[in-house]
Scaffold this motif. Structure first.
Motif, PDB file in Angstrom:
ATOM      1  N   GLY A 115       2.930   6.779  41.764  1.00  0.00           N
ATOM      2  CA  GLY A 115       1.944   6.956  40.703  1.00  0.00           C
ATOM      3  C   GLY A 115       1.422   8.386  40.662  1.00  0.00           C
ATOM      4  O   GLY A 115       2.149   9.353  40.914  1.00  0.00           O
ATOM      5  N   ASP A 116       0.132   8.512  40.336  1.00  0.00           N
ATOM      6  CA  ASP A 116      -0.489   9.821  40.187  1.00  0.00           C
ATOM      7  C   ASP A 116      -0.378  10.617  41.482  1.00  0.00           C
ATOM      8  O   ASP A 116      -0.623  10.106  42.573  1.00  0.00           O
ATOM      9  CB  ASP A 116      -1.961   9.645  39.797  1.00  0.00           C
ATOM     10  CG  ASP A 116      -2.575  10.934  39.307  1.00  0.00           C
ATOM     11  OD1 ASP A 116      -1.850  11.745  38.708  1.00  0.00           O
ATOM     12  OD2 ASP A 116      -3.784  11.137  39.538  1.00  0.00           O
ATOM     13  N   GLY A 117       0.000  11.876  41.367  1.00  0.00           N
ATOM     14  CA  GLY A 117       0.154  12.731  42.542  1.00  0.00           C
ATOM     15  C   GLY A 117       1.600  12.934  42.954  1.00  0.00           C
ATOM     16  O   GLY A 117       1.901  13.848  43.721  1.00  0.00           O
ATOM     17  N   TRP A 119       5.651  13.792  42.102  1.00  0.00           N
ATOM     18  CA  TRP A 119       6.377  14.673  41.196  1.00  0.00           C
ATOM     19  C   TRP A 119       7.870  14.549  41.446  1.00  0.00           C
ATOM     20  O   TRP A 119       8.297  14.186  42.540  1.00  0.00           O
ATOM     21  CB  TRP A 119       5.950  16.136  41.400  1.00  0.00           C
ATOM     22  CG  TRP A 119       4.535  16.419  41.011  1.00  0.00           C
ATOM     23  CD1 TRP A 119       3.417  16.187  41.753  1.00  0.00           C
ATOM     24  CD2 TRP A 119       4.083  16.981  39.775  1.00  0.00           C
ATOM     25  NE1 TRP A 119       2.300  16.581  41.059  1.00  0.00           N
ATOM     26  CE2 TRP A 119       2.671  17.068  39.850  1.00  0.00           C
ATOM     27  CE3 TRP A 119       4.731  17.435  38.631  1.00  0.00           C
ATOM     28  CZ2 TRP A 119       1.900  17.589  38.805  1.00  0.00           C
ATOM     29  CZ3 TRP A 119       3.963  17.954  37.594  1.00  0.00           C
ATOM     30  CH2 TRP A 119       2.557  18.022  37.687  1.00  0.00           C
ATOM     31  N   ASP A 220      -1.451  22.030  39.587  1.00  0.00           N
ATOM     32  CA  ASP A 220      -2.299  20.956  39.059  1.00  0.00           C
ATOM     33  C   ASP A 220      -3.742  21.370  39.320  1.00  0.00           C
ATOM     34  O   ASP A 220      -4.366  20.944  40.293  1.00  0.00           O
ATOM     35  CB  ASP A 220      -1.970  19.626  39.735  1.00  0.00           C
ATOM     36  CG  ASP A 220      -2.766  18.466  39.134  1.00  0.00           C
ATOM     37  OD1 ASP A 220      -3.532  18.697  38.179  1.00  0.00           O
ATOM     38  OD2 ASP A 220      -2.625  17.331  39.633  1.00  0.00           O
ATOM     39  N   GLU A 247       0.879  20.317  35.553  1.00  0.00           N
ATOM     40  CA  GLU A 247       0.136  19.352  34.748  1.00  0.00           C
ATOM     41  C   GLU A 247      -0.676  20.140  33.732  1.00  0.00           C
ATOM     42  O   GLU A 247      -1.607  20.867  34.087  1.00  0.00           O
ATOM     43  CB  GLU A 247      -0.784  18.458  35.582  1.00  0.00           C
ATOM     44  CG  GLU A 247      -1.547  17.481  34.690  1.00  0.00           C
ATOM     45  CD  GLU A 247      -2.194  16.336  35.438  1.00  0.00           C
ATOM     46  OE1 GLU A 247      -2.287  15.234  34.846  1.00  0.00           O
ATOM     47  OE2 GLU A 247      -2.631  16.537  36.571  1.00  0.00           O
ATOM     48  N   HIS A 280       6.103  13.602  31.773  1.00  0.00           N
ATOM     49  CA  HIS A 280       5.403  12.338  32.002  1.00  0.00           C
ATOM     50  C   HIS A 280       3.990  12.454  31.463  1.00  0.00           C
ATOM     51  O   HIS A 280       3.271  13.413  31.769  1.00  0.00           O
ATOM     52  CB  HIS A 280       5.373  12.012  33.502  1.00  0.00           C
ATOM     53  CG  HIS A 280       4.571  10.789  33.828  1.00  0.00           C
ATOM     54  ND1 HIS A 280       3.321  10.850  34.415  1.00  0.00           N
ATOM     55  CD2 HIS A 280       4.847   9.472  33.651  1.00  0.00           C
ATOM     56  CE1 HIS A 280       2.865   9.628  34.577  1.00  0.00           C
ATOM     57  NE2 HIS A 280       3.760   8.776  34.115  1.00  0.00           N
ATOM     58  N   ASN A 282       0.297  11.519  31.597  1.00  0.00           N
ATOM     59  CA  ASN A 282      -0.656  10.945  32.546  1.00  0.00           C
ATOM     60  C   ASN A 282      -1.452   9.853  31.829  1.00  0.00           C
ATOM     61  O   ASN A 282      -2.147  10.125  30.842  1.00  0.00           O
ATOM     62  CB  ASN A 282      -1.596  12.026  33.075  1.00  0.00           C
ATOM     63  CG  ASN A 282      -2.421  11.541  34.256  1.00  0.00           C
ATOM     64  OD1 ASN A 282      -2.919  10.425  34.257  1.00  0.00           O
ATOM     65  ND2 ASN A 282      -2.555  12.388  35.253  1.00  0.00           N
ATOM     66  N   LYS A 284      -4.127   8.381  32.510  1.00  0.00           N
ATOM     67  CA  LYS A 284      -5.572   8.338  32.741  1.00  0.00           C
ATOM     68  C   LYS A 284      -6.387   8.783  31.534  1.00  0.00           C
ATOM     69  O   LYS A 284      -7.585   8.524  31.468  1.00  0.00           O
ATOM     70  CB  LYS A 284      -5.919   9.210  33.949  1.00  0.00           C
ATOM     71  CG  LYS A 284      -5.492   8.599  35.276  1.00  0.00           C
ATOM     72  CD  LYS A 284      -6.021   9.400  36.442  1.00  0.00           C
ATOM     73  CE  LYS A 284      -5.694   8.713  37.761  1.00  0.00           C
ATOM     74  NZ  LYS A 284      -6.211   9.458  38.927  1.00  0.00           N
ATOM     75  N   ASN A 299      -3.197  14.723  29.099  1.00  0.00           N
ATOM     76  CA  ASN A 299      -2.565  15.505  30.158  1.00  0.00           C
ATOM     77  C   ASN A 299      -1.071  15.175  30.229  1.00  0.00           C
ATOM     78  O   ASN A 299      -0.684  14.007  30.186  1.00  0.00           O
ATOM     79  CB  ASN A 299      -3.204  15.195  31.520  1.00  0.00           C
ATOM     80  CG  ASN A 299      -4.716  15.347  31.506  1.00  0.00           C
ATOM     81  OD1 ASN A 299      -5.241  16.268  30.896  1.00  0.00           O
ATOM     82  ND2 ASN A 299      -5.413  14.446  32.170  1.00  0.00           N
ATOM     83  N   GLU A 301       2.435  15.919  32.571  1.00  0.00           N
ATOM     84  CA  GLU A 301       3.055  16.456  33.789  1.00  0.00           C
ATOM     85  C   GLU A 301       4.472  16.896  33.413  1.00  0.00           C
ATOM     86  O   GLU A 301       5.342  16.072  33.160  1.00  0.00           O
ATOM     87  CB  GLU A 301       3.068  15.387  34.877  1.00  0.00           C
ATOM     88  CG  GLU A 301       1.654  14.982  35.307  1.00  0.00           C
ATOM     89  CD  GLU A 301       1.610  13.661  36.046  1.00  0.00           C
ATOM     90  OE1 GLU A 301       2.701  13.055  36.248  1.00  0.00           O
ATOM     91  OE2 GLU A 301       0.514  13.215  36.407  1.00  0.00           O
TER      92      GLU A 301
END
Length: 313
Positions: A115-117, A119, A220, A247, A280, A282, A284, A299, A301
């Motif tokens: 998930g988030d974080g 790459w 980021d 990002e 990608h 994000n 959120k 946002n 990525e």
């Protein structure tokens, strides 16, 4: 326990209790399902309410096809052309470009979290981090080194992580990973908030990497990527960088200044030879706007490779 309970009551009563419990559970679940939807709006209702905030018509897919550059054609947009574009044309250009890859990486390997974080790294020959000692810069690490740990462990790269919010001095997480309490910026300075920033050129001087190619840079930095990239793209500091992961924070609501600045920086990266092999959104942050007929991310990525390192076929 069930056997003990069952032995104390008649079998017929026990079965009836089981049936009653199942029926009660089904009833409760049905009521929860029926009431869950009450008060909730359909997606199209939310969309209509959000569109009412703008005094402008919603654009069509044909408009996106006309103005939404998705590849290196963004390089054709001169400063003069950008200055004549209205907010809708700018928005379609930015979101179309960031939302679409324009080159193929045959083998992507995800590092860090799913998930988030996390790459992706392009592992194609000529683009992957070189045989050790490879070099990686990671800007914006906040207490979670899963990505950096994976790159260091798998590729045996020397990793330098930067975070101007960290107290204290430089420290080592391992013999390959070094953490620095400063960040990257458009200028070398101490900000009004007390953050220590250096240009990429000055960071390479400080760390003794002036003549060392960088295999990967990850950025980021919560919207400050735009100012940092303005400097990076203006003085050849990215020429020897094989992969660039950024990002991009678009900002909301969109405005002509931010969108114009974004196009110029994305254009500069493209002119340097950087091509998007993976993008990608994000999840959120998202929003609806008449300038795009479907939901947009705040946002993106974006994963770049430097096409100048591609070997001729």
């Amino acid at each position: 326990m069930a056997n003990v309970f069952q032995s104390r009551i008649p079998r017929q009563v026990y079965h009836q209790l089981i049936i009653f419990a199942l029926a009660l559970s089904a009833f409760v679940l049905t009521i929860m399902f029926l009431f869950r939807g009450q008060g909730r709006k359909e997606v199209w209702q939310v969309r209509q309410e959000q569109l009412l905030k703008y005094d402008m018509p919603e654009i069509s897919i044909d408009f996106i096809r006309k103005f939404g550059h998705v590849d290196h054609k963004i390089e054709m947009l001169s400063d003069e052309i950008i200055a004549t574009m209205n907010e809708t044309e700018l928005m379609v250009t930015v979101h179309s470009f960031l939302d679409n890859a324009d080159i193929l990486c045959r083998r992507k390997i995800r590092m860090g979290h799913m998930g988030d974080g996390g790459w992706e790294i392009c592992d194609d020959e000529g683009l992957r981090p070189r045989t050790p000692p490879c070099l990686v810069y990671s800007f914006g690490v906040v207490a979670d080194y899963a990505f950096e740990d994976d790159v260091s462990r798998i590729y045996k790269c020397e990793i330098h992580s930067f975070n101007p919010n960290l107290p204290g001095t430089d420290f080592n997480r391992s013999h390959l990973m070094f953490v620095h309490p400063y960040g990257v910026g458009r200028n070398t300075e101490i900000t009004p908030h007390g953050k220590e920033l250096y240009t990429l050129e000055d960071i390479r001087n400080i760390l003794g990497h002036v003549d060392t190619g960088i295999d990967l840079i990850k950025i980021d930095t919560e919207s400050s990527e735009w100012s940092a990239l303005t400097q990076m793209t203006s003085n050849n500091q990215l020429d020897d960088v094989r992969q660039l992961l950024v990002e991009f924070h678009i900002g909301f609501p969109p405005n002509i200044y931010k969108l114009s600045r974004a196009i110029k920086i994305l254009r500069s990266l493209s002119r340097l030879g950087f091509r998007k092999f993976y993008v990608h959104k994000n999840p959120k942050g998202s929003f609806h706007h008449p300038g795009f007929p479907v939901v947009r991310a705040k946002n993106y990525e974006v994963h770049y490779i430097n096409a100048n390192f591609l070997r001729p076929q």
